[in-house]
Design a protein around this motif. Structure first.
Motif: not given
Length: 228
Positions: A13-20, A22-43
């Motif tokens: 998740i951290l690596e996926a945000t280097v250039d900013g 969105s949630l959709a981009e987090l999912v695409e770049r990390s390969g994680l499920p949407r709910a998991t990506a969102h939960r980890l980003a919030q944490a």
């Protein structure tokens, strides 16, 4: 991969945000499920390891810089003599800036020993919306991360295009009345802009076209710090 699942996912998740991202981009770049990506980003946001910009995109947060500053840093170690040499060559105060969300942080500086000068203490947070250092830190950013900021900037998208074309930026009374500056990029080994090196001082000494006098020296100093 470390084999510790939640840690590996958080790093993704951290690596996926280097250039900013969105949630959709987090999912695409990390390969994680949407709910998991969102939960980890919030944490990670709760721990200030991520922040959200005005467009709602996640970006690396200030806690990362705080942790990084607690350990030796190759860029900061190399910056001290380069900034001192640039100060002596130009006769002006010098600074190194890193971007943190919608601010730029002065992480190293070398001040004139006497006379009228622009003092920016290490640790000072300045807006990313004004000054040549801000121009450099935004000029190579993706358009989607820059466009939301432009209405608040003292410079235009055309200015940033010119910075990219010539490889340096200048400002006159943009950040502060009476102050002029010249900045150039510092790049990592992949060629990404990670910092801005600057000189700044009174307009009466640098003039209304400070880049004509000092751009070459500032660019060379930035090149010396690049690729570390």
């Amino acid at each position: 991969m470390s084999g510790v699942g939640v840690l590996d996912k958080a790093v993704a998740i951290l690596e996926a945000t280097v250039d900013g991202a969105s949630l959709a981009e987090l999912v695409e770049r990390s390969g994680l499920p949407r709910a998991t990506a969102h939960r980890l980003a919030q944490a990670l946001e709760a721990h200030r390891l991520l922040v959200r910009d005005e467009a709602g995109r996640w970006r690396p947060g200030p806690r990362l810089a705080e942790l990084a500053n607690a350990a030796p840093d190759a860029l900061l170690t190399a910056a001290a003599p380069v900034l001192s040499q640039l100060r002596d060559a130009t006769g002006e105060s010098t600074q190194l800036y890193l971007r943190r969300a919608d601010e730029r942080i002065c992480v190293a500086a070398a001040e004139r020993s006497s006379g009228l000068r622009d003092t920016v203490p290490v640790g000072t947070a300045l807006p990313i919306t004004a000054g040549s250092g801000a121009q450099v830190l935004l000029a190579w950013e993706p358009p989607e991360s820059v466009l939301p900021l432009l209405p608040r900037c003292r410079f235009s998208g055309r200015t940033l295009a010119e910075v990219r074309r010539r490889g340096w930026a200048s400002s006159v009374a943009e950040r502060e009345p009476g102050v002029a500056s010249v900045s150039a990029p510092v790049r990592d080994r992949q060629g990404r802009v990670i910092a801005a090196i600057s000189i700044s001082g009174p307009i009466e000494r640098l003039g209304r076209r400070p880049g004509e006098r000092h751009a070459v020296q500032v660019i060379r100093a930035g090149q010396r710090l690049s690729g570390l």
